[in-house]
Design an enzyme around this catalytic site. Structure first.
Site, PDB file in Angstrom:
ATOM      1  N   GLN A 179     -29.599 -25.712  47.842  1.00  0.00           N
ATOM      2  CA  GLN A 179     -29.732 -24.558  46.875  1.00  0.00           C
ATOM      3  C   GLN A 179     -30.736 -23.469  47.503  1.00  0.00           C
ATOM      4  OE1 GLN A 179     -28.056 -22.651  44.170  1.00  0.00           O
ATOM      5  NE2 GLN A 179     -27.539 -24.663  44.132  1.00  0.00           N
ATOM      6  N   CYS A 325     -21.449 -28.810  37.723  1.00  0.00           N
ATOM      7  CA  CYS A 325     -20.745 -30.267  37.903  1.00  0.00           C
ATOM      8  C   CYS A 325     -20.633 -30.880  36.596  1.00  0.00           C
ATOM      9  CB  CYS A 325     -21.597 -31.132  38.882  1.00  0.00           C
ATOM     10  SG  CYS A 325     -21.804 -30.011  40.478  1.00  0.00           S
TER      11      CYS A 325
HETATM   12  C1  LIG Z   1     -23.771 -27.238  45.651  1.00  0.00           C
HETATM   13  C2  LIG Z   1     -24.877 -28.222  45.859  1.00  0.00           C
HETATM   14  C3  LIG Z   1     -24.409 -29.525  46.452  1.00  0.00           C
HETATM   15  C4  LIG Z   1     -23.085 -29.868  46.764  1.00  0.00           C
HETATM   16  O1  LIG Z   1     -22.686 -29.060  47.999  1.00  0.00           O
HETATM   17  P1  LIG Z   1     -21.072 -29.314  48.353  1.00  0.00           P
HETATM   18  O2  LIG Z   1     -20.873 -28.307  49.505  1.00  0.00           O
HETATM   19  O3  LIG Z   1     -20.283 -28.113  47.254  1.00  0.00           O
HETATM   20  O4  LIG Z   1     -20.549 -30.522  48.414  1.00  0.00           O
HETATM   21  C5  LIG Z   1     -25.580 -30.440  46.691  1.00  0.00           C
HETATM   22  N1  LIG Z   1     -26.619 -30.157  46.190  1.00  0.00           N
HETATM   23  C6  LIG Z   1     -27.159 -29.172  45.812  1.00  0.00           C
HETATM   24  C7  LIG Z   1     -28.429 -28.958  45.226  1.00  0.00           C
HETATM   25  C8  LIG Z   1     -26.253 -28.088  45.364  1.00  0.00           C
HETATM   26  O5  LIG Z   1     -26.532 -26.880  44.739  1.00  0.00           O
END
Ligand SMILES: *Cc1c(COP(=O)(O)O)cnc(C)c1O
Length: 394
Positions: A179, A325
């Site tokens: 993020q 999610c």
């Molecule tokens: C979106 C996100 C993920 C997951 O990443 P993907 O590539 O969508 O599997 C993991 N950690 C954080 C903090 C996220 O924001």
């Protein structure tokens, strides 16, 4: 008007990124593991992308492992470290506000009996106290994993400080930087980490590609078995176009970061200021100091977040209630509860995540629309009407 304020869920692929990827879907389609000219041409693009990414992160090219995204990188870091450890009992230390990719991985390892997990508390700004990490470390600790920045409420953790404590004890230190990638400077040495997860679709790259940075000398068990790709550590045919796209996206993100961060911070603070001033019973979740430039998380007393989300959607405004999610479930956000936000207010929270292309006009439209929606929904709320009659309404 269409307004996309869900950039923490995913971002649009930049035009330059798409253009960089296109030839690798059709013209240059060889398998980078093949020895012939088709393969060598693709391998060249993968090698160059790896070098570019490594340089942007202050890492060496052979410390970068391509994966299918943030979720896989998080799974690999934790499962790989636990399974490679010779410790008799294996302890993992993490925080209560991690992404499900991390928390569910930890829960799976607890269930299978492979690890014991300590979940550190955070303060009301969502911050982990490095002293708590120090206290939780013991002889069984295999790995500590603390996210660089939170996806729901934007708290930026003192990663470098925690890294100093953890690595000083000879324990592995992982951070989920997914993020943070678009707005924070990510240098693996400055951050003091052994392992770091990234995902391209959170910084205007394509979905389905990410990476795990693994410091030289660190050994993890493999998560995906098969061929010899990624120096035998992560099997699966190398995804040339997506890797090229991720490298381009990171390059652009770093190149334009200063300007984009300044732009988003101004819009963020303007939005928060107006919301808190003009909407009664509106609360900011998380602090104002260590907060991502693009994150706004507000609770609105007496209303369900879902109702606000759907009303905004009808007006063309895309936001998220809790984390993307967990939307669809009625569980209040584990992150907000960990901050000490009351259950009702956690249920009434909305995340507005700005992007580099968000405009002042879009923000004005969103706040004005939000005010109308909150007023209308409260008009239908019996609880709110009681509150209003008893006179504490301001
Ligand atoms: C979106 C996100 C993920 C997951 O990443 P993907 O590539 O969508 O599997 C993991 N950690 C954080 C903090 C996220 O924001």
């Amino acid at each position: 008007m269409k307004v996309y304020l869900d950039n923490s869920a995913t971002t649009a692929v930049e035009k330059e990124v798409l253009e960089a990827m296109l030839p690798y879907f059709s013209d240059i389609y060889g398998n980078p593991s093949s020895l012939h000219s088709f393969g060598r041409q693709a391998l060249k693009a993968v090698d160059e992308s790896r070098q570019k990414i490594a340089a942007l992160l202050g890492a060496k090219p052979n410390e970068i492992y391509f994966t299918s995204g943030g979720t896989e990188s998080d799974n690999w870091a934790i499962k790989g470290a636990v399974r490679a450890s010779k410790n008799k009992r294996r302890q993992v230390i993490t925080s209560a506000i991690e992404h499900p990719a991390l928390l569910e991985t930890c829960e799976a390892l607890e269930k299978s009996g492979e690890a014991e997990v300590t979940y550190l508390k955070v303060n009301k700004e969502g911050l982990v106290d490095p002293a708590d990490v120090k206290k939780a470390l013991n002889d069984d600790t295999v790995i500590v994993s603390i996210m660089t920045a939170n996806n729901e409420m934007g708290a930026i953790q003192p990663i470098s400080e925690i890294g100093e404590i953890v690595r000083g004890e000879g324990v592995l230190f992982h951070t989920d930087a997914v993020q943070a990638a678009d707005t924070l400077d990510l240098n693996v040495n400055a951050l003091n980490v052994d392992l770091l997860s990234l995902s391209a679709h959170k910084f205007h790259g394509p979905k389905g590609i990410g990476l795990l940075y693994m410091r030289s000398g660190v050994r993890l068990d493999r998560l995906i078995n098969g061929g010899h790709q990624e120096r035998r550590q992560r099997a699966g045919t190398t995804n040339t176009p997506l890797i090229v796209g991720m490298a381009k996206a990171l390059e652009i993100s770093v190149r334009d970061r200063e300007r984009n961060v300044k732009h988003m911070t101004e819009l963020r603070d303007y939005f928060i200021g107006r919301a808190l001033n003009e909407i009664p019973y509106c609360y900011l979740n998380g602090g104002t100091e260590r907060r991502l430039a693009n994150n706004i998380n507000l609770s609105f007393g007496f209303i369900e977040g879902e109702a606000i989300l759907m009303s905004l959607d009808l007006k063309g405004i895309a936001v998220s209630s809790g984390s993307a999610c967990s939307s669809g479930s009625l569980e209040p956000s584990h992150v907000l509860l960990a901050l000490g936000v009351k259950e009702e207010l956690a249920h009434s929270s909305i995340r507005f995540s700005l992007g580099r292309d968000t405009t002042k006009e879009e923000i004005e439209y969103t706040i004005n629309t939000l005010k109308e929606i909150v007023d209308r929904l409260r008009g239908m709320s019996p609880l709110f009407n009681i509150e209003k009659r008893t006179g504490s309404y301001v």
